[in-house]
Design a protein around this motif. Structure first.
Motif, PDB file in Angstrom:
ATOM      1  N   TYR A   7       0.811  -1.083   0.200  1.00  7.70           N
ATOM      2  CA  TYR A   7      -0.070  -0.023   0.023  1.00  7.70           C
ATOM      3  C   TYR A   7       0.862   1.176  -0.079  1.00  7.70           C
ATOM      4  O   TYR A   7       0.572   2.271  -0.838  1.00  7.70           O
ATOM      5  CB  TYR A   7      -0.877  -0.027   1.316  1.00  7.70           C
ATOM      6  CG  TYR A   7      -2.103  -0.739   0.788  1.00  7.70           C
ATOM      7  CD1 TYR A   7      -3.216  -0.564   0.056  1.00  7.70           C
ATOM      8  CD2 TYR A   7      -2.393  -2.128   1.373  1.00  7.70           C
ATOM      9  CE1 TYR A   7      -4.076  -1.121  -0.129  1.00  7.70           C
ATOM     10  CE2 TYR A   7      -3.177  -2.874   0.912  1.00  7.70           C
ATOM     11  CZ  TYR A   7      -4.062  -2.765   0.283  1.00  7.70           C
ATOM     12  OH  TYR A   7      -5.086  -3.432  -0.126  1.00  7.70           O
ATOM     13  N   GLU A   8       1.996   1.139   0.733  1.00 12.92           N
ATOM     14  CA  GLU A   8       2.895   2.261   0.730  1.00 12.92           C
ATOM     15  C   GLU A   8       3.500   2.373  -0.685  1.00 12.92           C
ATOM     16  O   GLU A   8       3.691   3.509  -1.411  1.00 12.92           O
ATOM     17  CB  GLU A   8       4.033   2.073   1.647  1.00 12.92           C
ATOM     18  CG  GLU A   8       3.642   2.161   3.067  1.00 12.92           C
ATOM     19  CD  GLU A   8       3.516   3.587   3.499  1.00 12.92           C
ATOM     20  OE1 GLU A   8       4.190   4.488   2.755  1.00 12.92           O
ATOM     21  OE2 GLU A   8       2.753   3.675   4.346  1.00 12.92           O
ATOM     22  N   ASP A   9       3.712   1.393  -1.474  1.00 13.92           N
ATOM     23  CA  ASP A   9       4.125   1.556  -2.790  1.00 13.92           C
ATOM     24  C   ASP A   9       2.991   2.039  -3.722  1.00 13.92           C
ATOM     25  O   ASP A   9       3.322   2.869  -4.778  1.00 13.92           O
ATOM     26  CB  ASP A   9       4.640  -0.098  -3.334  1.00 13.92           C
ATOM     27  CG  ASP A   9       5.687  -0.492  -2.827  1.00 13.92           C
ATOM     28  OD1 ASP A   9       6.312   0.093  -2.052  1.00 13.92           O
ATOM     29  OD2 ASP A   9       5.915  -1.780  -2.853  1.00 13.92           O
ATOM     30  N   ILE A  10       1.876   1.694  -3.583  1.00 10.66           N
ATOM     31  CA  ILE A  10       0.870   2.211  -4.337  1.00 10.66           C
ATOM     32  C   ILE A  10       0.748   3.935  -3.995  1.00 10.66           C
ATOM     33  O   ILE A  10       0.736   4.677  -5.222  1.00 10.66           O
ATOM     34  CB  ILE A  10      -0.772   1.825  -3.959  1.00 10.66           C
ATOM     35  CG1 ILE A  10      -0.792   0.243  -4.307  1.00 10.66           C
ATOM     36  CG2 ILE A  10      -1.663   2.403  -4.436  1.00 10.66           C
ATOM     37  CD1 ILE A  10      -2.088  -0.526  -3.669  1.00 10.66           C
ATOM     38  N   LEU A  11       0.673   4.174  -2.954  1.00 14.67           N
ATOM     39  CA  LEU A  11       0.615   5.621  -2.646  1.00 14.67           C
ATOM     40  C   LEU A  11       2.157   6.270  -3.324  1.00 14.67           C
ATOM     41  O   LEU A  11       2.010   7.641  -3.781  1.00 14.67           O
ATOM     42  CB  LEU A  11       0.847   5.956  -1.137  1.00 14.67           C
ATOM     43  CG  LEU A  11      -0.694   5.492  -0.373  1.00 14.67           C
ATOM     44  CD1 LEU A  11      -0.274   5.910   0.977  1.00 14.67           C
ATOM     45  CD2 LEU A  11      -1.822   6.574  -0.927  1.00 14.67           C
ATOM     46  N   SER A  12       3.198   5.736  -3.239  1.00 12.84           N
ATOM     47  CA  SER A  12       4.359   6.231  -3.764  1.00 12.84           C
ATOM     48  C   SER A  12       4.411   6.276  -5.260  1.00 12.84           C
ATOM     49  O   SER A  12       5.275   6.751  -6.186  1.00 12.84           O
ATOM     50  CB  SER A  12       5.487   5.719  -3.365  1.00 12.84           C
ATOM     51  OG  SER A  12       5.793   4.592  -3.700  1.00 12.84           O
ATOM     52  N   GLY A  13       3.504   5.475  -6.002  1.00 13.31           N
ATOM     53  CA  GLY A  13       3.488   5.145  -7.381  1.00 13.31           C
ATOM     54  C   GLY A  13       4.310   4.224  -7.902  1.00 13.31           C
ATOM     55  O   GLY A  13       4.718   3.959  -9.098  1.00 13.31           O
ATOM     56  N   GLU A  14       4.726   3.289  -6.918  1.00 11.94           N
ATOM     57  CA  GLU A  14       5.882   2.269  -7.409  1.00 11.94           C
ATOM     58  C   GLU A  14       5.158   0.924  -7.183  1.00 11.94           C
ATOM     59  O   GLU A  14       5.812  -0.004  -7.501  1.00 11.94           O
ATOM     60  CB  GLU A  14       7.060   2.196  -6.168  1.00 11.94           C
ATOM     61  CG  GLU A  14       7.730   3.446  -6.323  1.00 11.94           C
ATOM     62  CD  GLU A  14       8.847   3.830  -5.083  1.00 11.94           C
ATOM     63  OE1 GLU A  14       9.290   2.587  -4.578  1.00 11.94           O
ATOM     64  OE2 GLU A  14       9.392   4.818  -4.839  1.00 11.94           O
TER      65      GLU A  14
END
Length: 175
Positions: free
Chosen positions: A137-144
């Protein structure tokens, strides 16, 4: 029910809440007549002859559709302070549904399995799984994110607060 309450408030739709007793797991007969599953929420919709919609994700999408219908029916300018929580673009709508599905089928079961675990020898393994999912989910928020649902923040689907955020918000508030 929390998700649907958030949607009603975000869309600034008029509504009235009616509390039901959840004591002893027995729902009142009047509630089971409008929602045979007995789960909350259930919406009785005056715009549609008081028909009933239930299951939070279905209620939420219905409310977004209703909002758009009501907005399209207005003759005034489009200077509304609310957004519809669902973009017009079909691909963006699909991405929101994928994020919601990921929450329901991956995040929630992993989290509740971890919480309900009574075998302490599995604690670390389950904690690691949960941390990996939260990192996704952190990756989703960062676009990664690698599966095509990347939002790039600050919200799950990019610049706009959407049903994807509403869907996950009660979960993250309970962490």
């Amino acid at each position: 029910a929390a998700r649907t309450l958030i949607v009603l408030n975000e869309l600034e739709l008029d509504f009235e809440t009616v509390g039901i007793s959840m004591s002893n797991g027995v729902k009142p007969d009047w509630y089971l007549k409008i929602n045979p599953r007995g789960k909350v929420p259930a919406l009785r919709v005056p715009y549609h002859n008081n028909e009933v919609v239930y299951e939070s994700a279905i209620c939420d999408e219905y409310l977004c559709d209703l909002y758009n219908t009501l907005q399209n029916g207005k003759k005034e300018s489009s200077s509304s302070s609310s957004s519809s929580l669902m973009p017009d673009d079909p691909m963006q709508r699909a991405k929101i549904r994928l994020l919601n599905d990921r929450c329901d089928t991956v995040l929630n079961p992993t989290f509740f399995t971890y919480l309900m675990n009574k075998d302490t020898t599995k604690d670390e393994e389950m904690k690691q799984k949960l941390e990996e999912i939260l990192q996704s989910y952190e990756d989703i928020l960062s676009g990664e994110d690698s599966d095509g649902t990347n939002g790039g923040g600050p919200y799950m689907n990019g610049e706009e607060f959407t049903l994807a955020d509403v869907h996950m918000l009660p979960f993250f508030l309970r962490l």
